[in-house]
Scaffold this motif. Structure first.
Motif, mmCIF file in Angstrom:
data_model
loop_
_atom_site.group_PDB
_atom_site.id
_atom_site.type_symbol
_atom_site.label_atom_id
_atom_site.label_comp_id
_atom_site.label_asym_id
_atom_site.label_seq_id
_atom_site.Cartn_x
_atom_site.Cartn_y
_atom_site.Cartn_z
ATOM 1 N N CYS A 127 0.863 -1.187 0.000
ATOM 2 C CA CYS A 127 0.000 0.000 0.000
ATOM 3 C C CYS A 127 0.899 1.236 0.000
ATOM 4 N N GLU A 128 1.188 1.759 -1.175
ATOM 5 C CA GLU A 128 2.152 2.857 -1.277
ATOM 6 C C GLU A 128 1.600 4.178 -0.768
ATOM 7 N N GLU A 129 0.286 4.267 -0.672
ATOM 8 C CA GLU A 129 -0.328 5.513 -0.216
ATOM 9 C C GLU A 129 -0.415 5.584 1.314
ATOM 10 N N ILE A 130 0.087 4.575 1.983
ATOM 11 C CA ILE A 130 0.088 4.644 3.443
ATOM 12 C C ILE A 130 1.457 5.153 3.897
ATOM 13 N N SER A 131 1.450 6.241 4.669
ATOM 14 C CA SER A 131 2.719 6.830 5.093
ATOM 15 C C SER A 131 3.176 6.204 6.411
ATOM 16 N N ASP A 132 4.435 6.425 6.697
ATOM 17 C CA ASP A 132 5.016 5.932 7.939
ATOM 18 C C ASP A 132 4.229 6.501 9.130
ATOM 19 N N LYS A 133 3.877 7.778 9.020
ATOM 20 C CA LYS A 133 3.142 8.452 10.092
ATOM 21 C C LYS A 133 1.719 7.878 10.204
ATOM 22 N N GLY A 134 1.101 7.646 9.044
ATOM 23 C CA GLY A 134 -0.261 7.089 9.024
ATOM 24 C C GLY A 134 -0.305 5.740 9.723
ATOM 25 N N LEU A 135 0.727 4.939 9.460
ATOM 26 C CA LEU A 135 0.800 3.612 10.071
ATOM 27 C C LEU A 135 0.979 3.725 11.590
ATOM 28 N N ARG A 136 1.849 4.636 12.001
ATOM 29 C CA ARG A 136 2.089 4.853 13.438
ATOM 30 C C ARG A 136 0.805 5.238 14.153
ATOM 31 N N GLU A 137 0.102 6.206 13.563
ATOM 32 C CA GLU A 137 -1.130 6.680 14.203
ATOM 33 C C GLU A 137 -2.171 5.556 14.293
ATOM 34 N N PHE A 138 -2.142 4.682 13.296
ATOM 35 C CA PHE A 138 -3.087 3.558 13.279
ATOM 36 C C PHE A 138 -2.784 2.563 14.408
ATOM 37 N N VAL A 139 -1.536 2.094 14.467
ATOM 38 C CA VAL A 139 -1.220 1.046 15.455
ATOM 39 C C VAL A 139 -1.379 1.539 16.895
ATOM 40 N N MET A 140 -1.188 2.846 17.092
ATOM 41 C CA MET A 140 -1.334 3.383 18.447
ATOM 42 C C MET A 140 -2.736 3.161 19.002
ATOM 43 N N LYS A 141 -3.699 3.014 18.104
ATOM 44 C CA LYS A 141 -5.083 2.837 18.547
ATOM 45 C C LYS A 141 -5.432 1.370 18.812
ATOM 46 N N PHE A 142 -4.474 0.458 18.567
ATOM 47 C CA PHE A 142 -4.798 -0.969 18.708
ATOM 48 C C PHE A 142 -3.844 -1.708 19.651
ATOM 49 N N PRO A 143 -3.966 -1.442 20.933
ATOM 50 C CA PRO A 143 -3.069 -2.126 21.886
ATOM 51 C C PRO A 143 -3.286 -3.640 21.920
ATOM 52 N N GLN A 144 -4.416 -4.096 21.398
ATOM 53 C CA GLN A 144 -4.707 -5.534 21.437
ATOM 54 C C GLN A 144 -4.332 -6.244 20.138
ATOM 55 N N LEU A 145 -3.657 -5.533 19.226
ATOM 56 C CA LEU A 145 -3.297 -6.125 17.932
ATOM 57 C C LEU A 145 -2.375 -7.345 18.110
ATOM 58 N N GLU A 146 -2.684 -8.420 17.379
ATOM 59 C CA GLU A 146 -1.869 -9.636 17.498
ATOM 60 C C GLU A 146 -1.059 -9.935 16.244
ATOM 61 N N GLU A 147 -1.512 -9.398 15.114
ATOM 62 C CA GLU A 147 -0.794 -9.681 13.873
ATOM 63 C C GLU A 147 -0.677 -8.431 13.017
ATOM 64 N N LEU A 148 0.540 -8.070 12.669
ATOM 65 C CA LEU A 148 0.766 -6.932 11.783
ATOM 66 C C LEU A 148 1.666 -7.415 10.655
ATOM 67 N N ASP A 149 1.104 -7.474 9.464
ATOM 68 C CA ASP A 149 1.850 -7.967 8.313
ATOM 69 C C ASP A 149 1.992 -6.849 7.283
ATOM 70 N N ILE A 150 3.171 -6.210 7.282
ATOM 71 C CA ILE A 150 3.475 -5.200 6.266
ATOM 72 C C ILE A 150 4.788 -5.619 5.611
ATOM 73 N N ALA A 151 4.786 -6.882 5.157
ATOM 74 C CA ALA A 151 6.017 -7.527 4.705
ATOM 75 C C ALA A 151 6.709 -6.796 3.548
ATOM 76 N N PHE A 152 5.986 -5.954 2.821
ATOM 77 C CA PHE A 152 6.607 -5.276 1.689
ATOM 78 C C PHE A 152 6.769 -3.779 1.945
ATOM 79 N N THR A 153 6.693 -3.399 3.223
ATOM 80 C CA THR A 153 6.785 -1.983 3.563
ATOM 81 C C THR A 153 8.011 -1.721 4.425
ATOM 82 N N ASN A 154 8.772 -0.682 4.046
ATOM 83 C CA ASN A 154 9.881 -0.236 4.879
ATOM 84 C C ASN A 154 9.321 0.676 5.958
ATOM 85 N N ILE A 155 9.848 0.584 7.151
ATOM 86 C CA ILE A 155 9.371 1.477 8.200
ATOM 87 C C ILE A 155 10.556 2.172 8.871
#
Lengths: 256, 156
Positions: A127-155
């Motif tokens: 997903c090239e339209e997702i920014s590093d900042k966008g991803l950060r803001e997203f995960v901050m809202k999910f403390p219960q997240l168990e799986e994060l697969d961004i295998a083709f994304t540099n962070i």
């Protein structure tokens, strides 16, 4: 066990009656195991009973917006985003798993974050339209997240830190590699070992983790079962070093 | 708790076609329909008619229950058994067993069959699913047109 096998011959008629009389809970159990895309494009159109069962938001708990289900020959990014939002709306907060190929954006992530409080697993593929900042803001809202697969994304290192601190329950983490100028060997290993004690599966590509970093990870993540550090050129795979590391992995496997 | 009160040693299950199966109480533990019946009794043996389940299907269900109730079998052996169990089945068998699971109120077996059926219809068309379940669409053509219009992307 006694078994007198006096079977009545079953007429086609009987079978038909049997099949059409499947109780609602049994049908619901089947539908609950289908992907969101299957519910969306097929299952709910079968008959009025199925249509009604599919109105239950729990049937939309898992959404696959990937190329396997929605080919680019049929859908452009705008339609895909529309379908994705529609499915998220249908899940009414029951969404636990989502898969997005290519068309994800920061705005779509915000949309999901506001509506999927129970999300446990997310996969974002190229997903090239997702920014590093966008991803950060997203995960901050999910403390219960168990799986994060961004295998083709540099962070960035900052993002990995935010992921590690925001999602302590993470079991699976896949990302491409860390990018930025402030990165040193084993930064990743340090962030991971200090925070992600629940990790079972770690995958990255071109990591700067060294042999010592691996050992630190094995110590810090006692539940780890799968480790893929391909193209990790900071690893010393010369015979002696590799042997030591392999022995360490073997001990760790035996212990776990 | 109820199981301790009961002194039943052997349970006889009688299928729709008259086939008779004698089983031990631990085999029927998961069959809540049967369980609720025997909980109320205080005798050594009991016969339970199951008019909604055919003998062939009941035999398969008992085979499944025996494997899963066994403490000697490893988790891997049970998984292997499950895999082979559904592999040899036709879709009709799966649907009948699902219905039997629902009638016998066997939650985990019901989920197991539902999963096997879901795997067969996943990614299939509306027509395939209707054919699989032998379901006639009961939408009027007008209703169906309305549904399709509302979500036209689904049918592009």
């Amino acid at each position: 066990m006694l078994c007198s096998c006096i079977m009545l011959s079953r007429s086609t008629k009987t079978t038909e009656t049997t099949l059409s009389d499947l109780p609602r809970d049994a049908i619901a159990s089947i539908l609950h195991k289908l992907s969101g895309s299957m519910i969306l494009t097929s299952a709910r159109y079968v008959c009025s009973l199925w249509w009604n069962i599919c109105k239950d938001p729990r049937m939309w708990h898992s959404i696959d917006m990937d190329i396997k289900h929605f080919s680019f020959a049929r859908f452009d990014f705008v339609s895909l985003e529309k379908i994705c939002r529609y499915s998220v709306d249908k899940s009414l907060g029951y969404l636990t798993r989502i898969n997005i190929d290519y068309f994800g954006t920061d705005i779509l992530l915000q949309y999901i974050a506001a509506r999927a409080g129970q999300l446990r697993s997310i996969r974002l593929y190229k997903c090239e339209e997702i920014s590093d900042k966008g991803l950060r803001e997203f995960v901050m809202k999910f403390p219960q997240l168990e799986e994060l697969d961004i295998a083709f994304t540099n962070i960035s290192k900052e993002s990995l830190e935010v992921i590690a601190k925001s999602c302590p329950l993470l079991k699976t983490l896949k990302y491409r590699s860390l990018v930025g100028e402030d990165i040193e060997e084993n930064d990743e290993a340090l962030i991971i070992t200090n925070n992600m004690h629940e990790l079972r599966h770690l995958e990255t590509y071109g990591t700067m983790i060294t042999n010592n970093g691996i050992i630190a990870i094995l110590n810090g993540c006692p539940l780890l079962q799968y480790l893929d550090l391909r193209s990790g050129f900071h690893l010393d795979m010369s015979r002696g070093k590799f042997y030591g590391l392999a022995m360490r992995c073997y001990d760790w496997k035996e212990a776990s | 708790m109820a199981a301790e009160k009961s002194s039943i040693k052997i349970i006889t299950l009688i299928a729709a076609d008259g086939s008779v199966f004698e089983v031990e109480p631990n085999i029927v533990k998961e069959m809540k329909t049967v369980q609720s019946y025997i909980d109320e009794l205080d005798q050594n043996t009991v016969s339970i008619p199951l008019p909604n389940v055919f003998g062939n299907d009941l035999a398969m269900i008992i085979e499944y229950c025996k494997k899963h109730a066994s403490e000697e079998e490893t988790k891997e052996a049970k998984e292997e058994f499950d895999f082979e169990f559904v592999k040899r089945m036709k879709s009709d068998d799966k649907l009948r067993l699902l219905q039997a699971a629902s009638y016998l109120n066997m939650e985990s077996f019901l989920q197991f069959m539902a999963k096997a059926i879901a795997a067969e219809i996943e990614n299939q068309s509306v027509e395939f699913v209707r054919d699989y379940f032998q379901i006639e669409s009961d939408f009027t053509p007008e209703e169906e047109a309305e549904l399709r219009k509302e979500n036209e992307w689904a049918f592009k």
